[in-house]
Write an enzyme that holds these catalytic residues in place. Structure first.
Site, mmCIF file in Angstrom:
data_model
loop_
_atom_site.group_PDB
_atom_site.id
_atom_site.type_symbol
_atom_site.label_atom_id
_atom_site.label_comp_id
_atom_site.label_asym_id
_atom_site.label_seq_id
_atom_site.Cartn_x
_atom_site.Cartn_y
_atom_site.Cartn_z
ATOM 1 N N HIS A 128 2.807 -0.633 0.361
ATOM 2 C CA HIS A 128 3.995 0.199 0.565
ATOM 3 C C HIS A 128 3.693 1.139 1.715
ATOM 4 O O HIS A 128 2.772 1.955 1.647
ATOM 5 C CB HIS A 128 4.347 0.992 -0.695
ATOM 6 C CG HIS A 128 5.600 1.798 -0.554
ATOM 7 N ND1 HIS A 128 6.848 1.301 -0.877
ATOM 8 C CD2 HIS A 128 5.812 3.049 -0.084
ATOM 9 C CE1 HIS A 128 7.766 2.217 -0.635
ATOM 10 N NE2 HIS A 128 7.161 3.287 -0.153
ATOM 11 N N CYS A 129 4.458 1.017 2.781
ATOM 12 C CA CYS A 129 4.197 1.788 4.000
ATOM 13 C C CYS A 129 5.096 3.022 4.044
ATOM 14 O O CYS A 129 6.325 2.890 4.089
ATOM 15 C CB CYS A 129 4.445 0.916 5.228
ATOM 16 S SG CYS A 129 4.189 1.799 6.791
ATOM 17 N N PRO A 130 4.535 4.216 4.049
ATOM 18 C CA PRO A 130 5.376 5.417 4.120
ATOM 19 C C PRO A 130 6.060 5.583 5.470
ATOM 20 O O PRO A 130 7.081 6.263 5.565
ATOM 21 C CB PRO A 130 4.379 6.561 3.860
ATOM 22 C CG PRO A 130 3.054 6.012 4.278
ATOM 23 C CD PRO A 130 3.099 4.553 3.956
ATOM 24 N N ASN A 133 9.011 3.713 5.010
ATOM 25 C CA ASN A 133 9.576 4.068 3.708
ATOM 26 C C ASN A 133 10.042 2.816 2.976
ATOM 27 O O ASN A 133 11.125 2.800 2.366
ATOM 28 C CB ASN A 133 10.731 5.059 3.865
ATOM 29 C CG ASN A 133 11.100 5.735 2.546
ATOM 30 O OD1 ASN A 133 10.296 5.768 1.612
ATOM 31 N ND2 ASN A 133 12.322 6.246 2.453
ATOM 32 N N ASN A 134 9.240 1.784 3.040
ATOM 33 C CA ASN A 134 9.567 0.525 2.387
ATOM 34 C C ASN A 134 8.272 -0.269 2.233
ATOM 35 O O ASN A 134 7.237 0.097 2.807
ATOM 36 C CB ASN A 134 10.583 -0.276 3.202
ATOM 37 C CG ASN A 134 11.400 -1.224 2.347
ATOM 38 O OD1 ASN A 134 11.009 -1.559 1.227
ATOM 39 N ND2 ASN A 134 12.533 -1.659 2.860
#
EC number: 2.3.1.225
Length: 419
Positions: A128-130, A133-134
């Protein structure tokens, strides 16, 4: 008008909420600052548009910006792909090799994992990549990796513009003591002179943008290297971690078995084509995957079930001795606890004195584990042998998440450290 309305739906508008997060705000801010300053410096002070080189340079800067923003939004709004709710394998007997997600009310397809931030099971989840945001997964892995490639290339171009702008504008102002630095910059002299002089504010803005460009090049370039490395092996970041834990488990118990990653097709080109295609659509449906001929189709999920069972058996039970509000960085728990807060968006769960947790791993001042939510487990505490047998039996039936467990990150006091 009808076509426009069919494209812009309520679901699409809801996705715009992803922009209201610190990750996209920072990422888009860095892109805007570096690209805008590069264009301004190039046009005003370094390479004017009335020259052929200046025009080509300006078009290249716009090209970098468009491609970076396109792949960024594509990775963000296309999404990783979700396992359909209620999904189960076509062959009912295959369900014994799969984990069951009670949140999604579906079996976890091979290579899929449940993301607590997205609250869905993600196809071929990488992480999950901040910054977008997905999640990065099956459908947007290619766009995300292209974004990681284009950002360093664009930042290198921008950094070159920043350096040359300061060099050409300040060459006749540099002096050290009695000696003046004399550089032949006749080729850089502009006629007519720039409309806006290169003053202190322009110098500070250019220097700041240069720092951003260089820092972004290093940081994102390292991420690209990691991603392309696992793509050529047809893995994800999570699967690389599972493979490492498989080797540790076999070595710890001294088992006579060898774990072979089943999705490495034996050719880097074949592995590469699993993610990147000319159509832009990744191969497969995200639920079934080609495997090596010498591997069981569910060898990875079977290894996950073994690791889950081992994780539960080796968990350590702790009793909460102080109330904890669930704050991300608690100020009232000591300076060391505050500064050693895990760099993760995993939720810190609120605890009350007397509650029980199961810790699976930990740092010096923090524990990762499960909060016990069912009173039946508290009663079972008096019968440890029966409890352990119950846990083992539950895990052997498919390693389904127990209804009285909720994964969380909790604080550990000095008397609660893991052995």
């Amino acid at each position: 008008m009808g076509t426009f309305c069919s494209v812009i739906k309520f679901e699409n508008l809801q996705e715009l909420k992803r922009l209201c997060h610190w990750g996209p705000i920072i990422a888009l801010g860095v892109i805007a600052i570096c690209s805008t300053m590069a264009m301004i410096d190039s046009v005003l002070w370094y390479w004017p548009l009335h020259t052929t080189g200046g025009s080509v340079n300006f078009i290249m800067l716009i090209n970098w910006t468009v491609m970076i923003v396109y792949n960024y939004f594509n990775a963000m709004f296309t999404g990783p792909g979700f396992v359909p709710r209620g999904w189960k394998p076509e062959n009912p007997q295959d369900s014994m090799y799969l984990q069951y997600c009670k949140v999604c009310q579906a079996y976890k397809a091979p290579r899929s994992h449940h993301c607590r931030k997205c609250n869905r099971c993600i196809m071929k989840m990488d992480h999950h990549c901040p910054w977008i945001n997905n999640c990065c997964g099956h459908q947007n892995h290619a766009s995300f990796t292209l974004f990681l490639l284009l950002v360093p290339l664009g930042c290198i171009h921008a950094a070159f513009i920043f350096v040359m702008t300061m060099y050409t504008q300040l060459y006749n102002r540099l002096s050290f003591g009695w000696n003046t630095v004399k550089i032949d910059m006749s080729a850089a002299r502009r006629d007519p002179l720039p409309i806006i002089p290169f003053g202190l504010a322009a110098f500070a803005a250019t220097l700041f943008a240069l720092g951003l460009a260089l820092g972004t090049t290093i940081a994102v370039g390292m991420l690209f290297f990691i991603q392309i490395k696992i793509i050529l092996r047809n893995k994800t970041s999570i699967e690389s971690w599972i493979e490492e834990k498989a080797k540790d488990r076999i070595q710890y118990y001294q088992l006579d078995e060898v774990f072979v990653f089943p999705y490495d097709l034996g050719s880097k080109w074949k592995n590469f084509k699993q993610v990147f295609t000319w159509s832009g659509v990744p191969e497969g449906d995200g639920l079934e995957w080609p495997t090596r001929k010498d591997c069981h189709p569910y060898s990875l999920t079977r290894e996950q079930l073994k690791q889950k069972a081992d994780k539960r058996v080796r968990s350590v039970r702790y009793k909460v001795i102080e109330d904890y509000s669930g704050a991300c960085c608690p100020l009232n728990r000591g300076i060391k606890t505050f500064f050693t807060s895990p760099c993760t968006e995993e939720p810190r769960i609120q605890l009350q004195k007397g509650e029980l947790i199961l810790a699976t791993r930990g740092l010096r001042y923090w524990l990762y584990g499960d909060k016990i939510l069912d009173d039946s487990f508290v009663e079972a505490e008096k019968q440890p042998e029966e409890e352990e047998a119950c846990i083992r039996a539950s895990l052997q039936r498919g390693s389904q998440a127990s209804p009285w467990l909720q994964q969380c990150a909790v604080r550990a006091g000095p008397s609660q450290r893991l052995p």
